[in-house]
Every structure is written in C-alpha cells, then in structure tokens.
Scaffold this active site. Structure first.
Site, PDB file in Angstrom:
ATOM      1  N   ALA A 125      41.876  23.699  -2.091  1.00 35.49           N
ATOM      2  CA  ALA A 125      42.085  22.304  -2.769  1.00 35.49           C
ATOM      3  C   ALA A 125      41.116  21.360  -1.951  1.00 35.49           C
ATOM      4  O   ALA A 125      40.641  21.846  -0.740  1.00 35.49           O
ATOM      5  CB  ALA A 125      43.505  21.647  -2.725  1.00 35.49           C
ATOM      6  N   GLY A 157      44.073  26.850  -2.484  1.00 32.40           N
ATOM      7  CA  GLY A 157      44.367  26.627  -4.074  1.00 32.40           C
ATOM      8  C   GLY A 157      43.401  27.541  -4.843  1.00 32.40           C
ATOM      9  O   GLY A 157      43.653  27.972  -6.110  1.00 32.40           O
ATOM     10  N   GLU A 177      45.581  30.601  -5.086  1.00 30.27           N
ATOM     11  CA  GLU A 177      46.491  30.480  -5.870  1.00 30.27           C
ATOM     12  C   GLU A 177      46.017  30.341  -7.433  1.00 30.27           C
ATOM     13  O   GLU A 177      46.979  30.808  -8.464  1.00 30.27           O
ATOM     14  CB  GLU A 177      47.289  28.988  -5.450  1.00 30.27           C
ATOM     15  CG  GLU A 177      47.851  29.333  -3.928  1.00 30.27           C
ATOM     16  CD  GLU A 177      48.445  27.919  -3.577  1.00 30.27           C
ATOM     17  OE1 GLU A 177      47.628  27.011  -3.326  1.00 30.27           O
ATOM     18  OE2 GLU A 177      49.610  27.786  -3.298  1.00 30.27           O
ATOM     19  N   GLU A 190      46.724  27.491   4.656  1.00 33.73           N
ATOM     20  CA  GLU A 190      47.171  26.091   4.811  1.00 33.73           C
ATOM     21  C   GLU A 190      48.111  25.654   5.720  1.00 33.73           C
ATOM     22  O   GLU A 190      48.134  24.412   6.460  1.00 33.73           O
ATOM     23  CB  GLU A 190      48.271  25.860   3.481  1.00 33.73           C
ATOM     24  CG  GLU A 190      47.621  25.368   2.075  1.00 33.73           C
ATOM     25  CD  GLU A 190      47.221  27.004   1.184  1.00 33.73           C
ATOM     26  OE1 GLU A 190      47.222  27.754   2.059  1.00 33.73           O
ATOM     27  OE2 GLU A 190      47.180  26.608   0.139  1.00 33.73           O
TER      28      GLU A 190
HETATM   29  N1  CO8 Z   1      38.107  21.141   0.681  1.00 34.40           N
HETATM   30  C1  CO8 Z   1      36.725  20.234   0.698  1.00 34.40           C
HETATM   31  N2  CO8 Z   1      35.647  20.477   0.950  1.00 34.40           N
HETATM   32  C2  CO8 Z   1      35.406  21.955   1.375  1.00 34.40           C
HETATM   33  C3  CO8 Z   1      36.447  22.692   1.288  1.00 34.40           C
HETATM   34  C4  CO8 Z   1      37.708  22.580   0.810  1.00 34.40           C
HETATM   35  N3  CO8 Z   1      38.789  23.126   0.706  1.00 34.40           N
HETATM   36  N4  CO8 Z   1      35.937  23.957   1.809  1.00 34.40           N
HETATM   37  C5  CO8 Z   1      34.770  23.894   2.141  1.00 34.40           C
HETATM   38  N5  CO8 Z   1      34.389  22.641   1.706  1.00 34.40           N
HETATM   39  C6  CO8 Z   1      33.015  21.899   2.013  1.00 34.40           C
HETATM   40  C7  CO8 Z   1      32.730  21.630   3.686  1.00 34.40           C
HETATM   41  O1  CO8 Z   1      33.327  20.634   4.026  1.00 34.40           O
HETATM   42  C8  CO8 Z   1      31.245  21.735   3.369  1.00 34.40           C
HETATM   43  O2  CO8 Z   1      30.768  20.375   3.026  1.00 34.40           O
HETATM   44  P1  CO8 Z   1      29.540  19.557   3.570  1.00 34.40           P
HETATM   45  O3  CO8 Z   1      28.323  20.216   3.607  1.00 34.40           O
HETATM   46  O4  CO8 Z   1      29.683  18.188   2.878  1.00 34.40           O
HETATM   47  O5  CO8 Z   1      30.051  19.346   5.040  1.00 34.40           O
HETATM   48  C9  CO8 Z   1      30.983  22.603   2.430  1.00 34.40           C
HETATM   49  O6  CO8 Z   1      31.784  22.740   1.585  1.00 34.40           O
HETATM   50  C10 CO8 Z   1      30.282  24.146   3.045  1.00 34.40           C
HETATM   51  O7  CO8 Z   1      31.629  24.373   3.679  1.00 34.40           O
HETATM   52  P2  CO8 Z   1      31.207  24.901   5.433  1.00 34.40           P
HETATM   53  O8  CO8 Z   1      29.909  24.082   5.906  1.00 34.40           O
HETATM   54  O9  CO8 Z   1      32.427  24.941   5.882  1.00 34.40           O
HETATM   55  O10 CO8 Z   1      30.963  26.419   5.044  1.00 34.40           O
HETATM   56  P3  CO8 Z   1      30.976  27.610   6.352  1.00 34.40           P
HETATM   57  O11 CO8 Z   1      30.261  28.880   5.579  1.00 34.40           O
HETATM   58  O12 CO8 Z   1      30.745  27.397   7.218  1.00 34.40           O
HETATM   59  O13 CO8 Z   1      32.389  27.905   6.013  1.00 34.40           O
HETATM   60  C11 CO8 Z   1      34.717  28.330   4.920  1.00 34.40           C
HETATM   61  C12 CO8 Z   1      33.198  28.580   4.887  1.00 34.40           C
HETATM   62  C13 CO8 Z   1      35.479  29.272   6.050  1.00 34.40           C
HETATM   63  C14 CO8 Z   1      35.280  28.623   3.736  1.00 34.40           C
HETATM   64  C15 CO8 Z   1      35.036  26.835   5.270  1.00 34.40           C
HETATM   65  O14 CO8 Z   1      34.552  25.946   4.430  1.00 34.40           O
HETATM   66  C16 CO8 Z   1      36.749  26.442   5.135  1.00 34.40           C
HETATM   67  O15 CO8 Z   1      37.363  26.922   6.204  1.00 34.40           O
HETATM   68  N6  CO8 Z   1      37.046  25.795   4.196  1.00 34.40           N
HETATM   69  C17 CO8 Z   1      38.221  25.494   4.183  1.00 34.40           C
HETATM   70  C18 CO8 Z   1      39.192  26.406   3.642  1.00 34.40           C
HETATM   71  C19 CO8 Z   1      40.726  25.873   3.524  1.00 34.40           C
HETATM   72  O16 CO8 Z   1      41.341  25.539   4.519  1.00 34.40           O
HETATM   73  N7  CO8 Z   1      41.258  26.167   2.112  1.00 34.40           N
HETATM   74  C20 CO8 Z   1      42.553  25.658   2.018  1.00 34.40           C
HETATM   75  C21 CO8 Z   1      42.502  24.234   1.679  1.00 34.40           C
HETATM   76  S1  CO8 Z   1      44.177  23.493   1.411  1.00 34.40           S
HETATM   77  C22 CO8 Z   1      44.588  23.858  -0.007  1.00 34.40           C
HETATM   78  O17 CO8 Z   1      43.925  24.860  -0.800  1.00 34.40           O
HETATM   79  C23 CO8 Z   1      46.258  23.561  -0.555  1.00 34.40           C
HETATM   80  C24 CO8 Z   1      46.619  24.255  -1.861  1.00 34.40           C
HETATM   81  C25 CO8 Z   1      47.456  23.587  -2.340  1.00 34.40           C
HETATM   82  C26 CO8 Z   1      47.554  22.111  -2.580  1.00 34.40           C
HETATM   83  C27 CO8 Z   1      48.447  21.504  -3.256  1.00 34.40           C
HETATM   84  C28 CO8 Z   1      48.587  19.844  -3.315  1.00 34.40           C
HETATM   85  C29 CO8 Z   1      48.885  19.376  -1.863  1.00 34.40           C
END
Ligand code: CO8
Length: 257
Positions: free
Chosen positions: A66, A112, A115, A135
């Site tokens: 998400a 998400g 999911e 999460e």
């Molecule tokens: N949300 C928003 N932006 C994201 C997300 C995300 N989940 N994942 C990646 N991005 C963005 C980064 O911020 C970045 O944007 P920018 O260039 O503008 O800074 C771009 O995508 C590229 O990402 P990275 O530079 O971080 O790429 P890396 O190769 O260095 O890393 C990863 C890849 C390991 C996947 C890393 O991006 C990461 O850890 N992402 C987040 C993963 C995460 O924690 N996901 C879970 C999110 S919470 C969730 O899904 C809850 C679901 C249930 C919700 C229910 C309602 C509340």
C-alpha cells in the site's frame, strides 16, 4: 474505459490488468485501488472474458505494498476505513469473483501487494519475485486480508514467522510453501499465465464460477462448504453447460462452452 495507473488489454477471452506505477514500484494508492476495482469489474461483466490476469509494470515489482506516503498521516478511524474499504472494493471482491483471476507476480509482492496476490485464485511468480508482509516493521499489521489468507495458504506456523519477522522470502521458497503454483523466468511469466488461462477457458464458465464459490465457502466461517458444494453441484444439472459437456462426452466430440 481510461485508467491512469493501470493498463487494460483484452485478448482471446483473457483480460490483462497491469498495475502501472513503476516509479513507485506499483504501490497501491487510493486511485490505483479504485481503478483495480473498476478494471476487474469491467472484465468480469464482459461476457467474452473468461479469465483475468493481474500483473505489475516493470521488471522490479509486482506491487511493493500500500502507498505508505498516502496513509502515513492517517488516524485510527481513517486507518480502519482504509482497510475496510480496501477489503470490500478489491480484495474480497476479487476472491469472490465469478471469473477466475490469475496473479503473475513479476517482482516484489510486499504488504498490500502480497495481499492482492493472495486474493487472486492462482498465483505464479517470476524467479526474481520476493514476497513478504513487512507491516510490523512500520508499526502496522497486514490490513488487506494478510493475517487471514497467508495462514490459509502456507499454514499458521509459517505465516506467524513471516508476519512477525517482516522478512521476505524468494520465489523458490514461496513455491516450496505453496504460496505460488509455478516459478518461471520473467520473460516467460505472462506466456505461462496465458497458457494456464487458456486451459481454464476451455471449460464451462458456469461450472468454474460454482467451483470458486464452493471452494471459498470452505474458508468462510459463516458458511458450510460441504452443504454449498452439494447445492452448487445440483445447480450445475440445470445449466446448458452441463447438457453440452455431457452430450459432447457421449458423442465423442469437444464441448463448445
Ligand atoms: N509506498 C509508497 N512508495 C513506495 C512503496 C510503498 N509501499 N514502495 C516503494 N515505494 C517508492 C519509494 O518511496 C521510491 O520512491 P521515490 O523514488 O520517490 O523515493 C520508489 O518507490 C522506489 O523504491 P526504492 O527506492 O525504495 O527501491 P529499492 O529498490 O531501494 O527498495 C523495496 C525496494 C525494498 C521494495 C523498498 O521500496 C521498500 O521497502 N518498500 C516498502 C515495502 C513495504 O513496506 N511495503 C508494505 C507497505 S504497508 C502495506 O502494504 C499495508 C497493507 C495494508 C494496508 C491496509 C490499510 C491501512
């Protein structure tokens, strides 16, 4: 229908929905979730469409979760609303769809994103895919069905470890766990999804819808899966597809569903 964050294509009775925010690793913001609902509904309501394939754009991520930026300032009420709306609009909607949905996981499937993959009926993955529910590392728990669907798919013990550690597993491990059905190279991923889809297209769509309904009923505490199977089985006898399928067998020809 025009989409901002999705690509939609329909070919040979298969609808392809590609989540298309590669610069944000296809993270699910509110608009993307709304568009996924609209695209899935469009495909489901199209009489021609027999199978839906969902994948992500780019070579890095299916969906990295998400959109953290979007919900980072939410309060308790907004968090609950976001989760509830997501469940109804996308995750439960897909799981209970009459049209089968295949998820082709082409990279990270996190939070998400995993999911969403788990709400689909069949999952296949590319060799570079990574799976996780991170999460708890954000002070959250999975909110789009992950606490329920992950134990259903891989067992409670493994689900506890994956959710509590927030660790990722690779495609091979996901295959070993039964989280995905096949692992293939990224280049062959969509072709493989298409082959599976075509093998489904040959069969009776009414019987397929009934099978989805009965299988899901077994995982719904409010339903008796065995009773629903009996009832759905009986209902099949009233369909044109039953007549066509059995007649085709008896006349030694291929059925035309
Ligand atoms: N949300 C928003 N932006 C994201 C997300 C995300 N989940 N994942 C990646 N991005 C963005 C980064 O911020 C970045 O944007 P920018 O260039 O503008 O800074 C771009 O995508 C590229 O990402 P990275 O530079 O971080 O790429 P890396 O190769 O260095 O890393 C990863 C890849 C390991 C996947 C890393 O991006 C990461 O850890 N992402 C987040 C993963 C995460 O924690 N996901 C879970 C999110 S919470 C969730 O899904 C809850 C679901 C249930 C919700 C229910 C309602 C509340």
């Amino acid at each position: 229908m025009k989409f901002k964050n999705l690509l939609y294509q329909s070919d040979n009775r298969i609808a392809y929905i590609t989540i298309n925010r590669p610069d944000k690793l296809n993270a699910l913001n509110a608009l993307t979730l709304k568009e996924i609902y609209e695209a899935v509904k469009l495909a489901d309501e199209d009489y021609e469409t027999r199978v839906i394939i969902i994948t992500g754009s780019g070579e890095k991520a299916f969906v990295a979760g998400a959109d953290i930026k979007e919900f980072s300032k939410f309060n308790q009420i907004e968090g609950t609303q976001l989760s509830t709306k997501g469940h109804q609009l996308v995750f439960d909607f897909i799981e209970n769809l009459e049209t089968p949905v295949i998820c082709a996981v082409n990279g990270y499937a996190l939070g998400g994103g995993l999911e969403l993959a788990m709400a689909c009926h069949i999952r296949i993955a590319s060799t570079n895919a990574q799976f996780g529910l991170p999460e708890v590392s954000l002070g959250l728990i999975p909110g789009y069905g992950g606490t329920q669907r992950l134990p259903q798919l891989i067992g409670k013990g493994r689900a506890f470890e994956l959710i509590l550690s927030a660790k990722m597993i690779n495609a091979e491990k996901a295959l070993d766990y039964g989280l995905v059905n096949h692992v293939i190279s990224l280049e062959e991923l969509l072709d493989t999804a298409t082959k599976i889809a075509l093998s489904i297209c040959k069969n009776s769509s009414t019987a397929i819808s009934s099978a989805i309904y009965a299988i899901n009923a077994g995982f719904d505490v409010n339903k008796d899966g065995y009773e629903i199977e009996k009832e759905s089985f009986g209902n099949c006898f009233g369909t044109a597809d039953f007549k066509e399928g059995t007649q085709a067998f008896l006349k030694k020809r291929k059925p035309n569903f």
